[in-house]
Design a protein around this motif. Structure first.
Motif, short mmCIF file in Angstrom:
data_model
loop_
_atom_site.label_atom_id
_atom_site.label_comp_id
_atom_site.label_asym_id
_atom_site.label_seq_id
_atom_site.Cartn_x
_atom_site.Cartn_y
_atom_site.Cartn_z
N GLN A 160 -0.13 5.68 -12.70
CA GLN A 160 -1.27 5.31 -11.86
C GLN A 160 -2.55 5.20 -12.67
O GLN A 160 -3.35 4.29 -12.46
CB GLN A 160 -1.46 6.33 -10.72
N ARG A 161 -2.74 6.12 -13.61
CA ARG A 161 -3.94 6.04 -14.45
C ARG A 161 -3.93 4.78 -15.30
O ARG A 161 -4.96 4.12 -15.45
CB ARG A 161 -4.04 7.29 -15.35
N VAL A 162 -2.76 4.44 -15.85
CA VAL A 162 -2.66 3.20 -16.64
C VAL A 162 -3.02 1.99 -15.79
O VAL A 162 -3.77 1.10 -16.22
CB VAL A 162 -1.25 3.06 -17.24
N ARG A 163 -2.51 1.94 -14.56
CA ARG A 163 -2.81 0.82 -13.66
C ARG A 163 -4.30 0.75 -13.34
O ARG A 163 -4.91 -0.34 -13.34
CB ARG A 163 -1.99 0.93 -12.38
N ASP A 164 -4.90 1.88 -13.04
CA ASP A 164 -6.34 1.91 -12.73
C ASP A 164 -7.16 1.42 -13.91
O ASP A 164 -8.13 0.65 -13.76
CB ASP A 164 -6.77 3.32 -12.34
N GLY A 173 0.81 -1.21 0.00
CA GLY A 173 0.00 0.00 0.00
C GLY A 173 0.84 1.25 0.00
O GLY A 173 0.53 2.25 -0.66
N GLU A 174 1.97 1.24 0.74
CA GLU A 174 2.86 2.39 0.77
C GLU A 174 3.47 2.64 -0.60
O GLU A 174 3.55 3.77 -1.07
CB GLU A 174 3.96 2.16 1.81
N ARG A 175 3.92 1.56 -1.28
CA ARG A 175 4.50 1.72 -2.61
C ARG A 175 3.45 2.24 -3.59
O ARG A 175 3.71 3.11 -4.41
CB ARG A 175 5.06 0.38 -3.10
N HIS A 176 2.22 1.73 -3.49
CA HIS A 176 1.13 2.13 -4.37
C HIS A 176 0.84 3.62 -4.19
O HIS A 176 0.67 4.36 -5.15
CB HIS A 176 -0.11 1.30 -4.05
N LYS A 177 0.84 4.08 -2.93
CA LYS A 177 0.58 5.49 -2.65
C LYS A 177 1.68 6.37 -3.21
O LYS A 177 1.44 7.43 -3.77
CB LYS A 177 0.45 5.69 -1.14
N THR A 178 2.94 5.91 -3.10
CA THR A 178 4.07 6.67 -3.61
C THR A 178 3.99 6.80 -5.13
O THR A 178 4.16 7.87 -5.69
CB THR A 178 5.39 6.00 -3.23
N VAL A 179 3.70 5.69 -5.81
CA VAL A 179 3.54 5.72 -7.26
C VAL A 179 2.47 6.72 -7.67
O VAL A 179 2.64 7.52 -8.58
CB VAL A 179 3.22 4.31 -7.79
N GLN A 180 1.34 6.69 -6.97
CA GLN A 180 0.23 7.58 -7.30
C GLN A 180 0.63 9.04 -7.15
O GLN A 180 0.24 9.88 -7.95
CB GLN A 180 -0.97 7.27 -6.41
N SER A 181 1.43 9.36 -6.12
CA SER A 181 1.76 10.74 -5.85
C SER A 181 2.78 11.31 -6.82
O SER A 181 2.80 12.51 -7.05
CB SER A 181 2.25 10.89 -4.40
N VAL A 182 3.66 10.48 -7.37
CA VAL A 182 4.73 11.00 -8.20
C VAL A 182 4.58 10.66 -9.68
O VAL A 182 5.27 11.23 -10.50
CB VAL A 182 6.10 10.48 -7.71
N ASP A 183 3.71 9.75 -10.03
CA ASP A 183 3.60 9.32 -11.42
C ASP A 183 2.13 9.12 -11.79
O ASP A 183 1.64 8.00 -11.89
CB ASP A 183 4.38 8.02 -11.64
N PRO A 184 1.40 10.21 -12.03
CA PRO A 184 -0.02 10.10 -12.33
C PRO A 184 -0.32 9.34 -13.62
O PRO A 184 -1.36 8.69 -13.73
CB PRO A 184 -0.49 11.55 -12.41
N VAL A 185 0.58 9.41 -14.61
CA VAL A 185 0.36 8.66 -15.86
C VAL A 185 0.35 7.17 -15.57
O VAL A 185 -0.54 6.44 -16.00
CB VAL A 185 1.43 9.02 -16.91
#
Length: 273
Positions: free
Chosen positions: A19-23, A5-17
């Protein structure tokens, strides 16, 4: 919160592209479980946008000559030498999402659009070429030509924010230069005019829109924010902020807008209109 969860949150905060692809990958999986191998392998099992890009390209380009693993290894070497490949790829993806009315999700170019994939393959090939690994760069060019029907010499220099729409039949020569935020449609050639060596291919400035089937030949410059109409044959320099059309191409009007490559408006307003 656990480590995942911590890694997922970090990815979301610094790499929105990314994160959107993953979602969007999760959404694809929910609707079309038959694509689980593709979606999970290409996106959900990867830990970064760069890793996902390398996985998708290497799987598509794999051949009995060279496995996906070895192609992926060469691309990781290229990325290590030029980490900005990832930034440019993200900018290309956003450009495609913004300019192509047929593109509604960030995941679509990554998984399906061969124009986007061909440009990213070139980025890896170009980095390898600059490392002196010319044969590996030429191999990637050759495979991309077979798989994507896009032939870009690995020595060509290409900026960021590039949209290669459809891609089929695009040819870019060795000494060609393409600036930032350029849009190129299918069957475009940036070629030479004979057997002469040296600097012999076009220079495309920032913000240019090149219509389908256009041929731009020789060591000439297409100026900033200009438009080349579909089917044109351009043999002379094109001034900035202008539209050229015809065979051979002539200036027929102004560019029509501040950023033709972004607006994608191919309607021609001539001096007589």
């Amino acid at each position: 919160m656990g480590k995942t969860g911590e890694r997922h949150k970090t990815v979301q905060s610094v790499d929105p592209v990314w994160q959107r692809v993953r979602d969007e990958a999760e959404a694809v999986l929910a609707v079309e479980p038959l694509l689980a191998k593709l979606v999970v392998g290409s996106v959900l099992n990867q830990d970064s946008f760069e890793a996902a890009l390398i996985h998708r390209l290497s799987e598509r380009l794999a051949h009995t000559d060279l496995s996906a693993d070895l192609i992926g290894k060469a691309m990781r070497d290229a990325l290590e030498a030029d980490p900005a490949i990832g930034k440019r790829a993200r900018t290309d993806l956003v450009a495609t999402l913004e300019r192509d009315p047929a593109c509604h999700r960030a995941i679509t170019p990554l998984l399906y659009f061969k124009g986007f994939q061909a440009i990213q393959n070139h980025r890896f090939a170009h980095a390898l070429y600059r490392l002196g690994r010319h044969d590996m760069a030429l191999y990637l060019q050759s495979r991309a030509s077979q798989i994507f029907q896009v032939d870009i010499n690995p020595a060509a220099r290409i900026g960021q924010g590039i949209m290669l729409d459809h891609g089929t039949g695009v040819v870019v020569g060795e000494t060609a230069v393409i600036g930032d935020h350029v849009s190129i449609l299918q069957a475009v050639t940036l070629g030479g005019t004979g057997k002469a060596g040296g600097d012999r291919h076009p220079k495309i400035a920032d913000g240019v829109l090149i219509g389908a089937g256009a041929k731009i030949l020789g060591n000439i410059t297409v100026g900033t924010c200009s438009r080349v109409a579909a089917g044109s044959v351009v043999l002379r320099d094109v001034p900035p902020n202008s539209t050229v059309a015809g065979v051979p191409a002539k200036i027929v009007g102004e560019a029509g807008c501040a950023q033709p490559a972004v607006v994608m408006d191919q309607m021609i307003v001539t001096y007589d209109d």
